[in-house]
Motif scaffolding. Structure first.
Motif, mmCIF file in Angstrom:
data_model
loop_
_atom_site.group_PDB
_atom_site.id
_atom_site.type_symbol
_atom_site.label_atom_id
_atom_site.label_comp_id
_atom_site.label_asym_id
_atom_site.label_seq_id
_atom_site.Cartn_x
_atom_site.Cartn_y
_atom_site.Cartn_z
ATOM 1 N N ALA A 58 0.841 -1.199 0.000
ATOM 2 C CA ALA A 58 0.000 0.000 0.000
ATOM 3 C C ALA A 58 0.870 1.240 0.000
ATOM 4 N N GLY A 59 0.429 2.247 -0.727
ATOM 5 C CA GLY A 59 1.084 3.544 -0.666
ATOM 6 C C GLY A 59 0.567 4.314 0.528
ATOM 7 N N ASP A 60 1.431 4.996 1.241
ATOM 8 C CA ASP A 60 1.049 5.780 2.422
ATOM 9 C C ASP A 60 1.107 7.255 2.044
ATOM 10 N N TRP A 61 -0.050 7.907 2.001
ATOM 11 C CA TRP A 61 -0.097 9.302 1.557
ATOM 12 C C TRP A 61 0.834 10.182 2.373
ATOM 13 N N CYS A 109 -8.501 0.917 -3.581
ATOM 14 C CA CYS A 109 -9.118 0.820 -2.265
ATOM 15 C C CYS A 109 -8.371 1.732 -1.300
ATOM 16 N N LYS A 110 -9.125 2.530 -0.536
ATOM 17 C CA LYS A 110 -8.511 3.287 0.546
ATOM 18 C C LYS A 110 -8.510 2.430 1.804
ATOM 19 N N VAL A 111 -7.451 2.554 2.598
ATOM 20 C CA VAL A 111 -7.356 1.819 3.857
ATOM 21 C C VAL A 111 -6.836 2.747 4.943
ATOM 22 N N LEU A 154 -4.315 2.725 -1.119
ATOM 23 C CA LEU A 154 -3.782 3.969 -0.578
ATOM 24 C C LEU A 154 -4.153 4.078 0.899
ATOM 25 N N GLN A 155 -3.131 4.170 1.750
ATOM 26 C CA GLN A 155 -3.369 4.346 3.182
ATOM 27 C C GLN A 155 -3.502 5.833 3.484
ATOM 28 N N VAL A 156 -4.593 6.181 4.190
ATOM 29 C CA VAL A 156 -4.862 7.577 4.514
ATOM 30 C C VAL A 156 -5.009 7.734 6.029
ATOM 31 N N ASN A 157 -5.171 8.963 6.456
ATOM 32 C CA ASN A 157 -5.290 9.281 7.875
ATOM 33 C C ASN A 157 -6.708 9.009 8.353
ATOM 34 N N ARG A 158 -6.846 8.106 9.295
ATOM 35 C CA ARG A 158 -8.171 7.736 9.802
ATOM 36 C C ARG A 158 -8.935 8.950 10.329
#
Length: 458
Positions: free
Chosen positions: A70-73, A265-267, A380-384
């Protein structure tokens, strides 16, 4: 020729479901007609087969799971972020992006009598989930110079109420020619004996057939033809119950396009190992989502060499699909999953029953069962705290209270980052309209008046 009632009786007798007509003679002629129409529209062979096959076996998880890349924004360089966002904005400016919300559920678990999208989580403005989402899309559309087509998937249970709610609100200011309402399919709820439940003496208990019906419903309803006519290339998909969803997020669109994946998919990282969220991973080398209830405990608790959870990519139901993938998925018969849930019904005397324990099976198809079809899934990993505020329970975790707190805390953070002094907003409730700012942009200290009022809406 047999009467409609005789046809229904014969039909039900074939499948041992005669109880559905038990209260028929007590109904008004109009209710009798509606019940007969419901009965004769059922695919009972399919329903019985689903009950026998889906409840007989527990879901099986393959033993060849591995984490997915996963890419981490937050870890991207400013140059990378700018490039992804520009790609996304270009797609929005050229009219190649549509948005679809899965909104077939009712707000009954929240104590709300209408569609879940009409629920107000208690913000000072009183805005519903639908209004928050509409205004985010209006903001983006204005900045892109093109209105983003918005597709709203309802269910037969809440379709009329949803459309009426939009009409009463003047569609929240959204251009009507860019709105498309359509229904997903439903299936009856069945008790542990295989009997279909009655919600009322004259109404069968029907439940939406899950978000996995989305692509098939798009085609069945004519929405797919509408998307083609508009030359949409990418479809942003999301669930209605996320108060912080960044609808049609430019950075997510650009990241996906750059990856050349047909689906994305966002995670977010899990809040704790037992959090009730699905996990995005690879299963036998293919993209997959494993539900929390199907993940063996040893994998749920497994950690990597750095001491972090190995399976930590929580699915938050924000996806992006290329239209080629949507068309392909619309033709596929996805499997059904049985969910044992509490379903309000009537008893043998016709009295309403609100169960305290699961009493029935609902049958659902899941959108992520399409993921293995993708040769590549962009993750794509985003800030919860900036993007995930689900509204699922009346109290406690993932409730209106927690969602409201997340929204207001994020707005406070935006103002602080915009240079507003802490003393200007201390002990104040501050809400920022999505029409004012989509993700914190465009804010400045002069917008915040002196603290004469405890509640501030910008």
């Amino acid at each position: 020729m047999k009467s409609t009632r005789e046809q229904a009786e014969a039909f039900l007798q074939q499948h041992d479901q005669q109880h559905l007509l038990k209260f028929y003679d007590q109904l008004t002629p109009e209710s009798q007609e509606q019940l007969l129409d419901q009965i004769l529209s059922l695919d009972l062979d399919k329903v019985v087969s689903l009950f026998e096959s889906t409840t007989a076996l527990q879901e099986q998880v393959e033993d060849d799971l591995v984490p997915i890349e996963a890419g981490d924004w937050e870890s991207f360089s400013e140059e990378e972020k700018h490039r992804y966002e520009e790609l996304g904005w270009e797609a929005l400016r050229s009219g190649r992006v549509g948005a679809i919300v899965v909104a077939g559920g009712q707000g009954s678990r929240l104590g709300h009598p209408g569609p879940k999208g009409t629920y107000n989580i208690g913000l000072p403005s009183g805005k519903s989930l639908f209004q928050l989402q509409a205004e985010r899309l209006i903001n983006l559309s204005g900045r892109a110079g093109r209105t983003i087509p918005w597709y709203i998937m309802t269910s037969p249970e809440n379709h009329a109420e949803t459309v009426e709610a939009f009409q009463r609100a003047a569609y929240f200011g959204y251009p009507l020619d860019h709105l498309y309402f359509f229904e997903q399919s439903v299936l009856p709820a069945i008790d542990s004996e295989g009997k279909i439940l009655l919600a009322e003496p004259g109404r069968i208990s029907l439940a939406p057939a899950g978000n996995g019906d989305c692509f098939a419903a798009i085609k069945r309803s004519g929405a797919l033809d509408d998307m083609k006519a508009r030359q949409i290339e990418w479809l942003f998909y999301y669930n209605v119950d996320n108060a912080l969803v960044k609808v049609a997020d430019p950075k997510f669109i650009g990241y996906t396009m750059d990856s050349q994946a047909p689906a994305a998919c966002k995670v977010v990282p899990k809040s704790h190992p037992e959090e009730k969220v699905g996990i995005v991973c690879l299963n036998r080398g293919r993209p997959a989502v494993i539900e929390y209830s199907d993940l063996p405990r040893e994998l749920m608790l497994a950690k990597n060499e750095q001491g972090n959870l190995l399976y930590d990519q929580a699915n938050i139901s924000m996806h992006l699909f290329h239209m080629d993938f949507v068309e392909k998925g619309a033709e596929l018969p996805l499997p059904y999953h049985a969910a044992h849930k509490k379903v309000a019904a009537i008893d043998e005397q016709g009295h309403p029953v609100t169960p305290s324990e699961p009493n029935a099976y609902k049958f659902e198809r899941f959108i992520f069962d399409l993921f293995p079809l993708a040769d590549k899934l962009a993750v794509l990993q985003v800030n919860r705290s900036e993007e995930f505020a689900p509204v699922k329970n009346k109290e406690g975790e993932d409730s209106p209270e927690t969602a409201r707190s997340l929204v207001l805390e994020l707005h406070r953070k935006w103002l602080l980052e915009a240079g507003v002094g802490e003393e200007r907003i201390a002990n104040r409730t501050v809400e920022i309209s999505p029409l004012t700012s989509y993700s914190g942009e465009g804010l400045h200290a002069e917008q915040v008046p002196d603290p004469t009022e405890k509640t501030l809406i910008l």
